[in-house]
Design a protein around this motif. Sequence first.
Motif, short mmCIF file in Angstrom:
data_model
loop_
_atom_site.label_atom_id
_atom_site.label_comp_id
_atom_site.label_asym_id
_atom_site.label_seq_id
_atom_site.Cartn_x
_atom_site.Cartn_y
_atom_site.Cartn_z
N VAL A 195 31.61 22.20 -98.90
CA VAL A 195 31.91 22.03 -97.48
C VAL A 195 31.14 20.82 -96.96
O VAL A 195 29.93 20.73 -97.14
CB VAL A 195 31.51 23.30 -96.71
CG1 VAL A 195 31.58 23.08 -95.20
CG2 VAL A 195 32.43 24.45 -97.13
N GLU A 196 31.84 19.88 -96.33
CA GLU A 196 31.18 18.68 -95.83
C GLU A 196 30.47 18.95 -94.52
O GLU A 196 29.34 18.59 -94.30
CB GLU A 196 32.21 17.57 -95.62
CG GLU A 196 32.81 17.05 -96.93
CD GLU A 196 34.19 16.47 -96.74
OE1 GLU A 196 34.57 16.20 -95.58
OE2 GLU A 196 34.89 16.28 -97.75
N ARG A 197 31.19 19.59 -93.62
CA ARG A 197 30.62 19.81 -92.29
C ARG A 197 30.80 21.28 -91.96
O ARG A 197 31.93 21.74 -91.84
CB ARG A 197 31.38 18.95 -91.28
CG ARG A 197 30.79 19.01 -89.89
CD ARG A 197 31.61 18.18 -88.92
NE ARG A 197 31.39 18.68 -87.57
CZ ARG A 197 32.20 18.45 -86.55
NH1 ARG A 197 33.31 17.74 -86.71
NH2 ARG A 197 31.93 18.95 -85.36
N ASP A 198 29.73 22.00 -91.89
CA ASP A 198 29.87 23.45 -91.73
C ASP A 198 30.14 23.79 -90.27
O ASP A 198 30.12 22.94 -89.38
CB ASP A 198 28.65 24.19 -92.26
CG ASP A 198 29.04 25.59 -92.74
OD1 ASP A 198 30.22 25.95 -92.62
OD2 ASP A 198 28.15 26.32 -93.22
N VAL A 199 30.41 25.06 -90.04
CA VAL A 199 30.80 25.53 -88.74
C VAL A 199 30.07 26.85 -88.51
O VAL A 199 29.70 27.54 -89.46
CB VAL A 199 32.34 25.68 -88.69
CG1 VAL A 199 32.81 26.57 -89.83
CG2 VAL A 199 32.83 26.22 -87.37
N ASP A 200 29.85 27.17 -87.27
CA ASP A 200 29.19 28.43 -86.92
C ASP A 200 30.13 29.58 -87.23
O ASP A 200 31.14 29.75 -86.55
CB ASP A 200 28.83 28.40 -85.43
CG ASP A 200 28.13 29.68 -85.00
OD1 ASP A 200 27.49 30.31 -85.86
OD2 ASP A 200 28.24 30.03 -83.81
N ALA A 201 29.84 30.31 -88.28
CA ALA A 201 30.76 31.38 -88.70
C ALA A 201 29.99 32.45 -89.43
O ALA A 201 28.85 32.24 -89.85
CB ALA A 201 31.85 30.81 -89.60
N VAL A 202 30.62 33.61 -89.58
CA VAL A 202 30.00 34.73 -90.26
C VAL A 202 30.69 34.90 -91.61
O VAL A 202 31.92 35.02 -91.67
CB VAL A 202 30.16 36.02 -89.41
CG1 VAL A 202 29.58 37.22 -90.15
CG2 VAL A 202 29.48 35.84 -88.06
N ASP A 203 29.91 34.90 -92.68
CA ASP A 203 30.49 35.02 -94.01
C ASP A 203 30.89 36.47 -94.28
O ASP A 203 30.07 37.38 -94.15
CB ASP A 203 29.49 34.54 -95.05
CG ASP A 203 30.14 34.34 -96.39
OD1 ASP A 203 30.55 33.20 -96.69
OD2 ASP A 203 30.28 35.35 -97.13
N LEU A 204 32.16 36.68 -94.64
CA LEU A 204 32.63 38.05 -94.89
C LEU A 204 32.65 38.41 -96.37
O LEU A 204 32.82 39.57 -96.72
CB LEU A 204 34.05 38.24 -94.34
CG LEU A 204 34.28 38.07 -92.84
CD1 LEU A 204 35.75 38.33 -92.53
CD2 LEU A 204 33.40 39.04 -92.05
N GLY A 205 32.52 37.39 -97.23
CA GLY A 205 32.60 37.66 -98.67
C GLY A 205 33.41 36.57 -99.33
O GLY A 205 33.79 35.59 -98.68
N GLY A 206 33.65 36.73 -100.61
CA GLY A 206 34.43 35.71 -101.30
C GLY A 206 34.47 35.93 -102.79
O GLY A 206 34.13 37.01 -103.28
N TRP A 207 34.86 34.89 -103.52
CA TRP A 207 34.99 34.96 -104.97
C TRP A 207 34.89 33.54 -105.53
O TRP A 207 34.71 32.59 -104.76
CB TRP A 207 36.33 35.62 -105.35
CG TRP A 207 37.52 34.96 -104.72
CD1 TRP A 207 38.26 33.94 -105.24
CD2 TRP A 207 38.10 35.26 -103.44
NE1 TRP A 207 39.26 33.58 -104.38
CE2 TRP A 207 39.19 34.38 -103.27
CE3 TRP A 207 37.80 36.18 -102.44
CZ2 TRP A 207 39.99 34.38 -102.12
CZ3 TRP A 207 38.59 36.20 -101.31
CH2 TRP A 207 39.68 35.31 -101.14
N ARG A 208 34.96 33.40 -106.85
CA ARG A 208 34.95 32.07 -107.47
C ARG A 208 36.21 31.90 -108.30
O ARG A 208 36.76 32.86 -108.81
CB ARG A 208 33.72 31.93 -108.37
CG ARG A 208 32.42 31.75 -107.61
CD ARG A 208 31.22 32.11 -108.45
NE ARG A 208 31.18 31.32 -109.68
CZ ARG A 208 30.67 30.07 -109.75
NH1 ARG A 208 30.14 29.50 -108.70
NH2 ARG A 208 30.67 29.42 -110.90
#
Lengths: 632, 632
Positions: A472-485
Amino acid sequence: MVGVSERKEFRDLAEPEAAHAAIASLDLEPDTEVVPLEKARGRVLAERVDADLDVPGFDRASMDGYAVQAKDTFGADEADPATLELVGEVHAGAEPEVTVEAGTCAEISTGAVMPPGADAVVIVERTDEHGANEIEVRTAVAPGDSVMFAGADIAAGARALGPGTHLTPREIGLLSALGRDEVPVRGRPRVGIVSTGDELVRPGETLHSARGQIFDVNSYTIATGVEEAGGEAVLYPHAGDDYDEMERLLVQASEECDLVLSSGSTSASAVDVIYRVIEEQGELLLHGVAVKPGKPMLVGRLEESAYVGLPGYPVSALTIYRTFVAPAVRRAAGVPEPQTATVSGKMAVQERYSEGRMRLMPVGLVERENGETLVYPVDKGSGATTSLVEADGIVEVHPDTEYLAEGEEVDVLLFSPDVRAPSLLGVGEDDPLLNRLLDRLGTPRYLPVGSREGLRRLRNGVPDVAVVAGPVERDVDAVDLGGWRREWGLVVPDGNPAGVAGVASLVDDDLRFVNRDSNSGLRTSLGNAVAELADERGVSRHDVVSEIDGFDRSVKASESPARRVLAGDADVGIGLRATADRLGLGFVSLGRQDVRVRANPDRTEKPSVDVLRAILDDSEEYAETLTGYDAA
Amino acid sequence: MVGVSERKEFRDLAEPEAAHAAIASLDLEPDTEVVPLEKARGRVLAERVDADLDVPGFDRASMDGYAVQAKDTFGADEADPATLELVGEVHAGAEPEVTVEAGTCAEISTGAVMPPGADAVVIVERTDEHGANEIEVRTAVAPGDSVMFAGADIAAGARALGPGTHLTPREIGLLSALGRDEVPVRGRPRVGIVSTGDELVRPGETLHSARGQIFDVNSYTIATGVEEAGGEAVLYPHAGDDYDEMERLLVQASEECDLVLSSGSTSASAVDVIYRVIEEQGELLLHGVAVKPGKPMLVGRLEESAYVGLPGYPVSALTIYRTFVAPAVRRAAGVPEPQTATVSGKMAVQERYSEGRMRLMPVGLVERENGETLVYPVDKGSGATTSLVEADGIVEVHPDTEYLAEGEEVDVLLFSPDVRAPSLLGVGEDDPLLNRLLDRLGTPRYLPVGSREGLRRLRNGVPDVAVVAGPVERDVDAVDLGGWRREWGLVVPDGNPAGVAGVASLVDDDLRFVNRDSNSGLRTSLGNAVAELADERGVSRHDVVSEIDGFDRSVKASESPARRVLAGDADVGIGLRATADRLGLGFVSLGRQDVRVRANPDRTEKPSVDVLRAILDDSEEYAETLTGYDAA
């Protein structure tokens, strides 16, 4: 190429009110018809229905008990019951064979005919059997107690239902009670749909893309809209651009229908042909309306019917149909516009506008945590079919409106009364695992605009979540909910015939490459790999890129480059191992990238976001079904 | 007569939540089916639809103009146009036969395939033709300008629509764009309806009232409710009360349907038979629910399907269906409950309640001037079919609620999502001229409760207007909107064979008389005539009345007494000249009475009241079409 007619339209565009008036001046109203009761649901009563019989048709016991002469029970109570002689019984659906004289009674079932002589019913709970033929009555009743008199429900001659009544289950019930097995209802206006344009092919037929063919979208969209508005849609065979064929079809449709709509082609030649047919076979009332979209709209009469020509682009066609034509079809059908056809909400963002004509702005809906509806403009160009599904309706923006402020209240004409705001609005990367997760949410909307554009939109506060792949180049105010690879790299033909080894092969070998667009997280990761290679070789990133044939040849979805490889249009494409495996292609890994689901901080309590969070806890299970995936 | 089963039900009534749970435990969900695109409207997508092709399938001109190599236009502007050689043209729906080399261009129509070599389109408005083969380009374009790339709208492999998507026109449009002519949708649960009870006759068949027959209301009401909830209703032949026949029909229905509903009879014997069949052929989960109405509800399984037994009275049956069964049918069909299925409003009056079980209270809706919805209880006894049409829905009143206060906010479960508050709520006298005037109002509700009861209700503030005929005993604060006069008197057989001369004949001759009920303005006028006669004769009013055979034999609608005379059930009836003339009967005039339309003072600005006021100005015109009528 550009016909006379099309030039003419720009000279003198009608105001939207004039277009409404022109359509209202056309007679679309069909004859009354008589339908069987079972088919009457949703129809509109054509005339008043008066009761021609009493309901019930006889004095009827309304409780189980004993039919009596009320005067025989006067003074009876628990302490001092009256005793009556039981002289018979009456069942529902049978003619009484007994007469109740003074001092006697007859057993009676709910719904049974009151026997001659009796004028009241004592309910069974207030009686006792005393031997075979004696009944003890422990209460006094008045004449008429527990009796429903003939006509008490509906009396013969009474007005039962008025003309214009919408027939729902309860009205069907009343009509049944009156014994009506047929109902006079307003006819459904027959609306013929004639599609034009040589490039259109009907769904189910073979599409030749090389010849520039596309599937006919408008015929089906508009037919569905017609049925929804209470009309009956008739699809005519596709007409192409041939004058004689189109004339024949339009004339046939005008003989068979109350209204003919033509729709389909955006090509000037098809529009020209239509224009000529209407002028020769009917009367053109109006050509071109000062709305965006909708300039090319036609209104007129054909030999035996009304005629409206819709613009060719799907969103434009549905917008003009929804705004100008559907209300007329509803009026002709006698069906009021459902309350749900309009919602109000607040603009999620500011929208500027200054074109000097009314704009019918396609918008999407999204709900805030508190259930409030936010409205945001959707504009992918009116040629896009997907904006049909991304937009929920239209906001009418008046010519003198310079801008709609963020937070401004607007009314949205929904594309259908059945449209509702999606449970979740997501934007970002296109990803196969994500697609499966989304199936578990009720009616989400996911716009695969890419990671970068997704983050930009999340920053603007409109979507609920953004799905971001890669660095991510420019992040944003957000809440991480989860993810994967997921494992990404280069997709090549099965067996990797060109021996592609990595990014260097793209530079050094003569390979036709297909990239994703710059919003995609795949492309960002590739950009980093290119930068590394440039560093290694001590050259500029631009030097490397300019050596890759097709670095700027970008396609849209995550599978698209792989599909180009499969079709032989490219030698290498950027993509995922999962895609390569699924399509039976070869794969050269370039690494793994994170995919994260980031929530709008203002929506973390929204129910669908909660559900998504829970679903993400299962992402490991999904990751196992896709090669190259693992839970982060 | 009262079966064991019916006694059993009172012992152990299930809580409403248990009934919901029992129904939810039944499997109603049908198999997925595939329908043609044209039939897919309103259905629910059974599985995800991914795009299997690019839309568009080729790079496409999105404007009319000239296909060029963008670099040839760099630097071009109005002052310094670029000149390109015109080498051919490309139409929509045709394969390009030209290649655009550097320095050349090809005419291109919107939607046409971009010819090889070209990478942008210059719109026609920014060009000039210069001789046959030269085009002047007055603007610079970048690669991709006015071009929609293959897959730009939908890319192959992308997720297009998710499972559970409700198919409205726009989704049908997207499916067309993908070339789908068939769509996998959730099946519609098949719901079999078995009606029971010897007294029921299907609409269209001959009704024998003397045998206590009535038309079957529930089968059609419930079938309509099933279709509305997304199910497919199957009506089975009427079963009567015969055990073998009912068993045969229930078993057949259970084999052919996902859910079987039985409904119809209120008679204990029919309920007993059903009960036995379910116990022998399936499993009874629940018998009797602690709601009013709905005690006799059954829930269970039949051989191959779920089973719910509904109460016999129409309003009870629809109430139980709407509350317990329709939500399950919707779930099985995958159709969400429409937002319009519930409205909130304020109680128009106080309503006391104290029965210790949940009450599903039928209510009507009426709108105040400001559009606010008022809710009032409708209770004509659950046996009445007309309360089906007078009630708009149900308010759930919990067992521990002692009363609902006037002005209290309540939620109303509408009987159908298509139900809406009537435009006008009127109450009062039944009158033929009024019936015609009402036809000119959109969807009014008029309850012919009589003049006296009408005034009483107006006094309570619920209705918009009351229509009052004859002398008024106790007036009410109201606004007079207009009215007319009607001639009333005694209706006799054609030719007046008994030589009826007036009220005196009723007293002095041996005549069977039929009266209207005491709420009717006709009866009030007759009462005055009786009082005059008593005065003349110097006797009490009671003395006169007791000499009239049938003075207390009252029937409901204005035509009802006349119809009794016509049927030979009476010698004289109270009525109107207009009715006597219409039915070909004789008439003895007793005078003229005023009919006045009185408006609720709080509703005079309500739009429908305004419309009624305007219609009343035409009452003269209507009066001319009815004998004995004149404008007041």
